[in-house]
Design an enzyme around this catalytic site. Structure first.
Site, short mmCIF file in Angstrom:
data_model
loop_
_atom_site.label_atom_id
_atom_site.label_comp_id
_atom_site.label_asym_id
_atom_site.label_seq_id
_atom_site.Cartn_x
_atom_site.Cartn_y
_atom_site.Cartn_z
N ASP A 51 10.10 43.32 18.03
CA ASP A 51 10.33 43.03 16.80
C ASP A 51 11.75 42.25 16.73
O ASP A 51 12.84 43.02 16.97
CB ASP A 51 10.38 44.37 16.10
CG ASP A 51 10.97 44.26 14.65
OD1 ASP A 51 11.09 43.23 14.11
OD2 ASP A 51 11.28 45.49 13.80
N GLU A 129 35.52 39.94 37.66
CA GLU A 129 36.33 41.21 38.02
C GLU A 129 36.19 42.17 36.58
O GLU A 129 37.21 41.92 36.15
CB GLU A 129 37.75 41.12 38.71
CG GLU A 129 37.66 40.38 39.88
CD GLU A 129 39.14 40.12 40.47
OE1 GLU A 129 39.86 40.31 39.70
OE2 GLU A 129 39.14 39.26 41.49
N GLU A 131 37.04 45.39 34.97
CA GLU A 131 37.46 46.67 34.84
C GLU A 131 36.93 47.63 33.66
O GLU A 131 36.50 47.27 32.89
CB GLU A 131 39.01 46.51 34.78
CG GLU A 131 39.77 45.56 35.54
CD GLU A 131 41.01 45.09 35.32
OE1 GLU A 131 41.67 44.51 36.19
OE2 GLU A 131 41.28 45.04 34.06
N GLU A 212 42.66 51.13 39.32
CA GLU A 212 43.51 50.09 38.60
C GLU A 212 44.74 50.59 38.09
O GLU A 212 45.16 51.75 38.32
CB GLU A 212 42.67 49.18 37.73
CG GLU A 212 42.00 47.82 38.07
CD GLU A 212 43.21 46.91 38.48
OE1 GLU A 212 44.26 47.19 37.98
OE2 GLU A 212 42.80 46.00 39.13
N GLU A 220 38.25 49.39 39.12
CA GLU A 220 37.68 47.93 39.42
C GLU A 220 36.67 47.99 40.54
O GLU A 220 37.04 48.82 41.58
CB GLU A 220 38.84 47.19 39.66
CG GLU A 220 38.07 45.65 39.72
CD GLU A 220 39.18 44.63 39.91
OE1 GLU A 220 39.18 43.73 40.72
OE2 GLU A 220 40.30 44.68 39.20
N HIS A 269 38.49 39.23 34.70
CA HIS A 269 38.81 38.01 35.59
C HIS A 269 37.64 37.19 35.78
O HIS A 269 37.03 37.87 36.77
CB HIS A 269 40.15 38.16 36.32
CG HIS A 269 40.89 39.30 35.88
ND1 HIS A 269 41.51 40.26 36.84
CD2 HIS A 269 41.49 39.41 34.81
CE1 HIS A 269 42.59 40.86 35.95
NE2 HIS A 269 42.47 40.45 34.62
N ARG A 340 49.94 36.15 38.07
CA ARG A 340 48.86 36.81 37.15
C ARG A 340 49.50 36.95 35.87
O ARG A 340 48.75 37.45 34.84
CB ARG A 340 48.79 38.38 37.91
CG ARG A 340 47.92 38.43 38.92
CD ARG A 340 47.95 39.79 39.60
NE ARG A 340 46.82 39.80 40.31
CZ ARG A 340 46.88 39.24 41.79
NH1 ARG A 340 47.85 38.67 42.21
NH2 ARG A 340 45.78 39.71 42.61
N GLU A 359 40.47 31.15 38.74
CA GLU A 359 40.23 32.46 38.04
C GLU A 359 40.97 32.52 36.65
O GLU A 359 42.09 32.24 36.33
CB GLU A 359 40.90 33.62 38.91
CG GLU A 359 41.03 35.10 38.31
CD GLU A 359 41.96 35.97 39.01
OE1 GLU A 359 41.74 37.04 38.41
OE2 GLU A 359 42.63 35.40 40.00
N ARG A 361 41.60 34.47 33.63
CA ARG A 361 41.98 36.07 33.71
C ARG A 361 41.89 36.26 32.24
O ARG A 361 42.17 37.67 31.95
CB ARG A 361 43.47 36.08 34.17
CG ARG A 361 43.50 35.73 35.55
CD ARG A 361 44.94 35.93 36.13
NE ARG A 361 45.40 37.23 35.72
CZ ARG A 361 45.24 38.63 36.53
NH1 ARG A 361 44.50 38.21 37.78
NH2 ARG A 361 45.74 39.60 36.31
#
Length: 474
Positions: A51, A129, A131, A212, A220, A269, A340, A359, A361
């Site tokens: 449904d 990645e 977390e 982490e 992680e 990430h 980062r 990457e 992030r």
């Protein structure tokens, strides 16, 4: 895996139930279980009815009949059920046999088809990645006269004076002090290892796990990259394993981006690259971070479309509680190698030509991975098609800690939207790149915005407990 092999797996493992699964717009999985004796070759031709009107954002009650078409390449034996169960991921079709345009998994398939038709490459690879937190207790309420949440963890910094342990054992994790400590500070080695064992058992290749940064049990686990749709499938399996393993240990896991005030949130990430057969297309030795011109244009597309992308990669009001400066939150729309504090980081440590990647992030795990990965790929391909140069547009490279820049310097860097509504406004204004190859449709975008607007409104009209602290004595 062929249909024949799926049926053989059912027989060889004495499977009692076959669990047919699909994913909704939010990224949550749903399922219907059939006795194994009822599953045969025709099941893979005719599918399993459900449904659609009972799934938010799908169909009205007047056209609610929908069909799950099982994918024999997306199966695993459930490690948690008491009765042997084989889980199969499905695509969604209409009763007349058409691929349903709002099915997130079908959108991911169309994104892969568009990449191949574009001539840019043969496959896009993704590695998220994702977390999460593992709590001992969670309670929350939102009603007319009460609004609250409460979480607890034996590791939490606020429990240095807790008496319920029968003599406090100490070794609590300080705020922002949780990055890769050993036991007894890290109390969750065994539960993470069990999660990894089960992930390997169901077919994911685990690369590593660790504690982490945040207090109170942030974790992680990384699993190996794969193609777009397969990685999205794997991420749903990953969350299923994490949630249910935590429950078996008497704990609760959450991928909520910002469950705690004053400490790091949980991101997702997303590493990504494009190959042509076995040839990596993002690598060019000697250039900045060994990136090819194609990779730079891909970065340019993601950063240029980032405000709109966030409606799909960070699609919750809670997402924007994480996206604030000072908590390793990638709010700055620039790229950089090994940095980062940038929205896009280029990994440079121990990277081979085939491992050369970008990457992104900013995303988090409230995203539907089929939609988020597809949107990122389309933004990157648009950058390649239009040769969007991130350097010329002022998106970097920025090889500094952006959080330590002066206010004047920060003012020159474009930032992500500040709220879900702002991201939805950006998506409404900038979504043509998503319509390429009919991967997304205008109907899907309009419906998605309407669905997410209702979530934002539901939060905005409710009274926040902190408002009592600010205004009750007015």
């Amino acid at each position: 895996m062929s249909v024949e092999n799926v049926l053989k797996t059912i027989k060889d493992n004495a499977i009692e139930w076959v669990d047919f699964r699909f994913v909704d717009l939010s990224g949550r999985a749903h399922h219907i279980s059939l006795p194994a004796r009822e599953v045969d070759e025709e099941t893979f031709v005719n599918g399993v009815a459900f449904d659609g009107s009972s799934i938010a954002g799908f169909r009205g009650i007047e056209e609610s009949d929908m069909v799950m078409m099982p994918d024999p390449d997306a199966t695993f034996i459930d490690p948690f059920t008491a009765h042997p169960t084989l889980n199969i991921m499905c695509n969604i079709y209409t009763p007349d046999g058409e691929r349903y345009e709002r099915d997130p998994r079908s959108i991911a398939a169309k994104a892969e088809e568009y990449l191949q038709a574009s001539g840019v490459g043969t496959a896009a690879f993704f590695a998220p990645e994702s977390e999460f937190f593992i709590f001992d207790d969670v309670r929350y309420e939102s009603s007319m006269n009460s609004s609250s949440f409460y979480v607890d963890s034996e590791e939490a910094a606020w429990n240095t004076n807790r008496k319920e342990e029968g003599g406090n054992l100490g070794f609590k994790i300080k705020v922002k002090g949780g990055y890769v400590p050993v036991a007894p500070v890290d109390t969750q080695q065994d539960i993470r290892s069990e999660m990894c064992r089960l992930l390997e058992e169901v077919g994911l290749r685990v690369e590593r796990h660790h504690h982490e940064v945040a207090t109170a049990g942030q974790a992680e686990i990384n699993f190996r990259f794969d193609t777009l749709k397969k990685t999205a499938d794997n991420l749903l399996v990953y969350k299923y394993i994490v949630h249910n393993t935590a429950r078996q240990y008497g704990k609760v896991a959450t991928f909520m981006p910002k469950p705690l005030f004053g400490d790091n949130g949980s991101g997702m990430h997303v590493h990504q690259s494009i190959f042509d057969g076995d040839t990596p297309l993002f690598y060019e030795k000697g250039e900045y971070a060994n990136l090819s011109e194609m990779a730079l244009h891909y970065i340019g597309g993601i950063l240029y479309h980032a405000p709109a992308l966030l409606a799909l990669t960070n699609p919750s009001t809670n997402s924007f509680k994480r996206l604030v400066p000072g908590y390793e939150a990638p709010v700055n729309l620039v790229f950089s190698k090994g940095n980062r504090s940038a929205a896009i980081r280029i990994p440079v440590a121990a990277v081979t030509p085939k491992g050369c990647r970008i990457e992104f992030r900013t995303p988090d795990s409230t995203a539907n991975p089929y939609l988020a990965f597809s949107a990122m790929l389309l933004a990157g391909l648009d950058g390649i098609k239009r040769k969007i140069n991130p350097v010329e547009l002022g998106y970097g490279p920025m090889d500094k800690n952006i959080y330590e820049l002066t206010d004047e310097q920060k003012a020159e860097i474009r930032s992500v939207p500040g709220t879900l509504d702002e991201a939805l406004d950006a998506l409404k204004a900038d979504h043509e790149f998503l319509l390429a190859g009919d991967v997304f449709t205008k109907d899907f975008i309009d419906n998605y915005i309407e669905l997410k607007r209702s979530e934002a409104k539901a939060v905005s009209i409710r009274i926040h407990p902190h408002e009592y602290s600010l205004y009750f004595d007015c």
